[in-house]
Design an enzyme around this catalytic site. Sequence first.
Site, PDB file in Angstrom:
ATOM      1  N   CYS A  90     -10.305  -2.777  -5.102  1.00 23.14           N
ATOM      2  CA  CYS A  90      -9.388  -3.884  -5.411  1.00 23.14           C
ATOM      3  C   CYS A  90     -10.165  -5.108  -5.894  1.00 23.14           C
ATOM      4  O   CYS A  90      -9.735  -5.796  -6.817  1.00 23.14           O
ATOM      5  CB  CYS A  90      -8.539  -4.234  -4.195  1.00 23.14           C
ATOM      6  SG  CYS A  90      -7.300  -2.975  -3.829  1.00 23.14           S
ATOM      7  N   GLU A 124      -2.986  -4.613  -3.159  1.00 21.38           N
ATOM      8  CA  GLU A 124      -3.527  -5.538  -4.160  1.00 21.38           C
ATOM      9  C   GLU A 124      -3.477  -4.924  -5.555  1.00 21.38           C
ATOM     10  O   GLU A 124      -3.053  -5.551  -6.517  1.00 21.38           O
ATOM     11  CB  GLU A 124      -4.972  -5.910  -3.808  1.00 21.38           C
ATOM     12  CG  GLU A 124      -5.125  -6.623  -2.465  1.00 21.38           C
ATOM     13  CD  GLU A 124      -5.409  -5.670  -1.307  1.00 21.38           C
ATOM     14  OE1 GLU A 124      -4.829  -4.552  -1.278  1.00 21.38           O
ATOM     15  OE2 GLU A 124      -6.212  -6.043  -0.426  1.00 21.38           O
ATOM     16  N   CYS A 169      -3.864   0.709  -2.850  1.00 22.33           N
ATOM     17  CA  CYS A 169      -3.774  -0.499  -2.037  1.00 22.33           C
ATOM     18  C   CYS A 169      -2.704  -1.453  -2.579  1.00 22.33           C
ATOM     19  O   CYS A 169      -2.357  -1.409  -3.763  1.00 22.33           O
ATOM     20  CB  CYS A 169      -5.106  -1.233  -2.024  1.00 22.33           C
ATOM     21  SG  CYS A 169      -6.484  -0.271  -1.387  1.00 22.33           S
ATOM     22  N   ASN A 213       0.844  -1.186   0.000  1.00 20.74           N
ATOM     23  CA  ASN A 213       0.000   0.000   0.000  1.00 20.74           C
ATOM     24  C   ASN A 213       0.887   1.248   0.000  1.00 20.74           C
ATOM     25  O   ASN A 213       1.953   1.280   0.615  1.00 20.74           O
ATOM     26  CB  ASN A 213      -0.981  -0.006   1.177  1.00 20.74           C
ATOM     27  CG  ASN A 213      -0.327  -0.160   2.526  1.00 20.74           C
ATOM     28  OD1 ASN A 213       0.602  -0.956   2.693  1.00 20.74           O
ATOM     29  ND2 ASN A 213      -0.806   0.582   3.504  1.00 20.74           N
ATOM     30  N   ILE A 214       0.423   2.257  -0.734  1.00 22.96           N
ATOM     31  CA  ILE A 214       1.170   3.503  -0.884  1.00 22.96           C
ATOM     32  C   ILE A 214       0.211   4.655  -0.618  1.00 22.96           C
ATOM     33  O   ILE A 214      -0.701   4.892  -1.417  1.00 22.96           O
ATOM     34  CB  ILE A 214       1.762   3.625  -2.311  1.00 22.96           C
ATOM     35  CG1 ILE A 214       2.622   2.402  -2.633  1.00 22.96           C
ATOM     36  CG2 ILE A 214       2.556   4.921  -2.448  1.00 22.96           C
ATOM     37  CD1 ILE A 214       2.968   2.268  -4.115  1.00 22.96           C
ATOM     38  N   GLU A 215       0.380   5.335   0.519  1.00 21.32           N
ATOM     39  CA  GLU A 215      -0.530   6.410   0.878  1.00 21.32           C
ATOM     40  C   GLU A 215      -0.035   7.754   0.354  1.00 21.32           C
ATOM     41  O   GLU A 215       1.123   7.905  -0.039  1.00 21.32           O
ATOM     42  CB  GLU A 215      -0.692   6.457   2.408  1.00 21.32           C
ATOM     43  CG  GLU A 215      -1.385   5.218   2.947  1.00 21.32           C
ATOM     44  CD  GLU A 215      -1.606   5.257   4.448  1.00 21.32           C
ATOM     45  OE1 GLU A 215      -1.017   6.130   5.133  1.00 21.32           O
ATOM     46  OE2 GLU A 215      -2.368   4.400   4.938  1.00 21.32           O
ATOM     47  N   CYS A 231     -10.503  -4.020  -0.272  1.00 22.79           N
ATOM     48  CA  CYS A 231     -11.544  -3.005  -0.461  1.00 22.79           C
ATOM     49  C   CYS A 231     -12.304  -3.269  -1.762  1.00 22.79           C
ATOM     50  O   CYS A 231     -11.893  -4.070  -2.606  1.00 22.79           O
ATOM     51  CB  CYS A 231     -10.934  -1.604  -0.457  1.00 22.79           C
ATOM     52  SG  CYS A 231     -10.101  -1.159  -1.991  1.00 22.79           S
TER      53      CYS A 231
HETATM   54 ZN    ZN Z   1      -7.984  -1.967  -1.990  1.00 21.68          ZN
END
Ligand code: ZN
Length: 142
Positions: A97, A63, A61, A50-52, A94
Amino acid sequence: MDRVLKRGSPEEELIRRAREARSNAYSPYSGVKIGAAVLARDGSIYAGCNIENSSYGLSNCAERTAIFKAVSEGRRELVSMSIVGDSEEFTRPCGACRQVMVQFNPRLRIIRVGLVDGYRSETTAEKLLPEAFNPSSLTRKS
Ligand code: ZN
């Protein structure tokens, strides 16, 4: 119902790669670290985390990062995916994804692993997103 996998199964490498990717998670806001790895039909594996972003809606996300890496390298036939979450139990992808998983393979095998031994389950993309919007949904009916 999810099927529980046995330890030492051939999926171990896929899970190992997801765990490795998880360590690269960039999550300064949530602190949540997720790793995912996807296996393409030719045997290649693509992993992602995940990369915010400070503009939260731009976050991505693990995935989708893994799937987008595979597709951007020309691998569209995806067979299975592992997801290693940040909780004791397995993580729940989510909706975005799930939609991307279904796009490339409704039967994509999803192996979810928790941080505590024993929390491991298997399902498919179509089970996670039944009655999904798909390419055939774009066909004009009139
Ligand atoms: Zn997701």
